[in-house]
Design an enzyme around this catalytic site. Structure first.
Site, PDB file in Angstrom:
ATOM      1  CG  HIS A  39      36.109  32.301  45.112  1.00 10.01           C
ATOM      2  ND1 HIS A  39      36.639  31.314  45.666  1.00 10.01           N
ATOM      3  CD2 HIS A  39      36.758  33.202  44.664  1.00 10.01           C
ATOM      4  CE1 HIS A  39      37.992  31.697  45.765  1.00 10.01           C
ATOM      5  NE2 HIS A  39      38.341  32.735  44.899  1.00 10.01           N
TER       6      HIS A  39
ATOM      7  CB  CYS B 125      38.894  31.290  42.294  1.00  9.87           C
ATOM      8  SG  CYS B 125      40.418  31.593  42.830  1.00  9.87           S
TER       9      CYS B 125
ATOM     10  CG  ASN C 184      41.045  32.476  47.231  1.00 10.41           C
ATOM     11  OD1 ASN C 184      40.607  31.493  46.912  1.00 10.41           O
ATOM     12  ND2 ASN C 184      41.272  33.579  46.645  1.00 10.41           N
TER      13      ASN C 184
HETATM   14  N1  COA Z   1      50.194  43.343  55.612  1.00  6.74           N
HETATM   15  C1  COA Z   1      50.262  44.612  56.089  1.00  6.74           C
HETATM   16  N2  COA Z   1      50.547  45.342  54.986  1.00  6.74           N
HETATM   17  C2  COA Z   1      50.242  45.115  53.566  1.00  6.74           C
HETATM   18  C3  COA Z   1      50.042  43.602  53.295  1.00  6.74           C
HETATM   19  C4  COA Z   1      50.000  42.746  54.420  1.00  6.74           C
HETATM   20  N3  COA Z   1      49.977  41.395  54.418  1.00  6.74           N
HETATM   21  N4  COA Z   1      49.665  43.455  52.050  1.00  6.74           N
HETATM   22  C5  COA Z   1      49.872  44.799  51.487  1.00  6.74           C
HETATM   23  N5  COA Z   1      50.301  45.616  52.479  1.00  6.74           N
HETATM   24  C6  COA Z   1      50.318  47.272  52.349  1.00  6.74           C
HETATM   25  C7  COA Z   1      50.776  47.497  51.036  1.00  6.74           C
HETATM   26  O1  COA Z   1      52.102  47.343  50.871  1.00  6.74           O
HETATM   27  C8  COA Z   1      50.261  48.984  50.823  1.00  6.74           C
HETATM   28  O2  COA Z   1      51.178  49.607  51.438  1.00  6.74           O
HETATM   29  P1  COA Z   1      51.433  51.233  50.983  1.00  6.74           P
HETATM   30  O3  COA Z   1      50.241  51.726  50.962  1.00  6.74           O
HETATM   31  O4  COA Z   1      52.487  51.679  52.141  1.00  6.74           O
HETATM   32  O5  COA Z   1      51.941  51.099  49.490  1.00  6.74           O
HETATM   33  C9  COA Z   1      48.960  49.073  51.567  1.00  6.74           C
HETATM   34  O6  COA Z   1      49.206  47.812  52.351  1.00  6.74           O
HETATM   35  C10 COA Z   1      47.962  48.626  50.621  1.00  6.74           C
HETATM   36  O7  COA Z   1      48.052  47.555  49.714  1.00  6.74           O
HETATM   37  P2  COA Z   1      46.961  47.089  48.841  1.00  6.74           P
HETATM   38  O8  COA Z   1      47.436  46.123  47.686  1.00  6.74           O
HETATM   39  O9  COA Z   1      46.222  48.496  48.087  1.00  6.74           O
HETATM   40  O10 COA Z   1      45.853  46.689  49.761  1.00  6.74           O
HETATM   41  P3  COA Z   1      44.267  46.180  49.515  1.00  6.74           P
HETATM   42  O11 COA Z   1      43.339  46.925  50.207  1.00  6.74           O
HETATM   43  O12 COA Z   1      44.079  46.187  47.883  1.00  6.74           O
HETATM   44  O13 COA Z   1      44.422  44.545  49.867  1.00  6.74           O
HETATM   45  C11 COA Z   1      44.584  42.394  49.206  1.00  6.74           C
HETATM   46  C12 COA Z   1      45.186  43.794  49.237  1.00  6.74           C
HETATM   47  C13 COA Z   1      45.652  41.472  48.454  1.00  6.74           C
HETATM   48  C14 COA Z   1      43.979  41.779  50.503  1.00  6.74           C
HETATM   49  C15 COA Z   1      43.335  42.738  48.213  1.00  6.74           C
HETATM   50  O14 COA Z   1      43.759  43.496  47.204  1.00  6.74           O
HETATM   51  C16 COA Z   1      42.643  41.503  47.687  1.00  6.74           C
HETATM   52  O15 COA Z   1      42.081  40.748  48.367  1.00  6.74           O
HETATM   53  N6  COA Z   1      42.798  41.293  46.370  1.00  6.74           N
HETATM   54  C17 COA Z   1      42.085  40.343  45.691  1.00  6.74           C
HETATM   55  C18 COA Z   1      42.645  39.124  45.765  1.00  6.74           C
HETATM   56  C19 COA Z   1      42.073  37.944  45.302  1.00  6.74           C
HETATM   57  O16 COA Z   1      40.775  37.884  45.526  1.00  6.74           O
HETATM   58  N7  COA Z   1      42.714  36.898  44.526  1.00  6.74           N
HETATM   59  C20 COA Z   1      42.319  35.836  44.000  1.00  6.74           C
HETATM   60  C21 COA Z   1      41.090  36.065  43.257  1.00  6.74           C
HETATM   61  S1  COA Z   1      39.918  34.815  43.062  1.00  6.74           S
END
Ligand code: COA
Length: 310
Positions: free
Chosen positions: A237, A96, A267
């Protein structure tokens, strides 16, 4: 592809995706489209805006992790389609942050006197490597391409004021795609077992992105000899609105000074900074003389920044 479309594929909701990521919809390739097709369209628009013709280009640097083929470089196809007969063309792989790595390279080549006009592109078709059974990743990614023409500055006060890039290779297991790489089973002719799909530990990536984007922004500004209050626009980004807000807050910049496109495109990896730059330049937000701070973070990990006076 809207959040409602995704609700039909995985156990998720528009409300969850919007509050956790800021994304409402993303653009998806048409069947048969290639990364180079996207790059060529973006390149033509950038060259037109810059008033530069293909024969004048010295180099084409394309940041992508989703090229048309294993080889040759996707930049080669872009060169041929544009008719950039005097340019050398190559790809770089920095996830990215890729576009800011390309800009870093372009700025250095021009500063060294090795080139006068360089086309720098960031393009990613991530949806073909997205696992549409994994709700933690499939909600995030979209396809796109953005391009800029970097030229010798006519005026010492304007242009790229600083660039900064970094990597930390010990965290590669948090975000990767084996694809047809030699680490996987593809090279021995075995089934890929999902190795063609992107894998991510979202939570860990999120924490690292928040920490690193802020630090990269501060370092980039320091290298340019600028204070935060001299920044007119932050172009981060577009990975997650919460990461963007945390970066702006670290810099004490109000969100009114931040270019946000994530709600429309998701993204798009290395395409996110150049497409956001282009949008804000064309709609008149980024004006001549203004200072723009770009910052990015990606798998590897990689990070980069650029301070530019337009
Ligand atoms: N819809 C509903 N629930 C979801 C979900 C979705 N699409 N994706 C995950 N969940 C759930 C998980 O299963 C978890 O449930 P649990 O508490 O029962 O286990 C809960 O939501 C929280 O999950 P978590 O992974 O802790 O959520 P988060 O707040 O970290 O958000 C992302 C997840 C992926 C959106 C976030 O971590 C993120 O943006 N990470 C960086 C990604 C990124 O930037 N990647 C590229 C790098 S440049």
């Amino acid at each position: 592809m809207t959040n409602q479309d995704l609700e039909k594929l995985v156990d998720t909701s528009d409300e969850w995706i919007t509050t956790r990521t800021g994304i409402k919809e993303r653009r998806i390739i048409k069947r048969g489209e290639k990364t180079s097709d996207y790059c060529i369209r973006a390149a033509r628009q950038a060259m037109e805006a810059a008033g530069v013709v293909a024969e004048e280009l010295d180099y084409i640097i394309l940041a992508t992790i989703s090229g048309d083929m294993r080889f040759p470089a996707t930049a080669i196809f872009v060169q041929a389609a544009l008719g950039a007969v005097n340019a050398a063309a190559w790809d770089i792989s920095a996830t990215c942050s890729g576009f800011l790595f390309a800009l870093h390279e372009a700025e250095a080549l021009i500063a060294l006197g090795r080139a006068k006009r360089i086309l720098a592109i960031g393009s990613e078709l991530l949806t073909p490597m997205t696992d549409y059974t994994d709700r933690g990743t499939c909600i995030l990614f979209g396809d796109g391409a953005g391009a800029v023409v970097v030229t010798e500055a006519e005026d010492e006060e304007r242009g790229v004021l600083s660039t900064y890039i970094g990597t930390s290779g010990d965290q590669a297991d948090l975000l990767y795609c084996i694809g047809s790489g030699t680490a996987g089973s593809f090279s021995s002719g075995l089934a890929t077992n999902g190795e063609h799909l992107l894998r991510m530990n979202g939570n860990e990536v999120f924490k690292n992105a928040v920490r690193t984007m802020g630090k990269a922004a501060v370092t980039t500004l320091k290298r340019a000899g600028l204070n935060t209050d001299e920044v007119d626009w932050l172009v981060p980004h577009q990975a997650n609105i919460r990461i963007i807000e945390a970066t702006a807050s670290r810099l004490h910049l109000p969100m009114e000074k931040v270019i946000v496109t994530i709600h429309k495109y998701g993204n798009t990896s290395s395409a996110s900074v150049p497409t956001a730059l282009d949008e804000a330049r064309r709609d008149g937000r980024i004006r001549d003389g203004q200072v723009v701070l770009c910052v990015a973070f990606g798998g590897g990990f990689t990070w980069g920044g650029a301070a530019i006076r337009f």
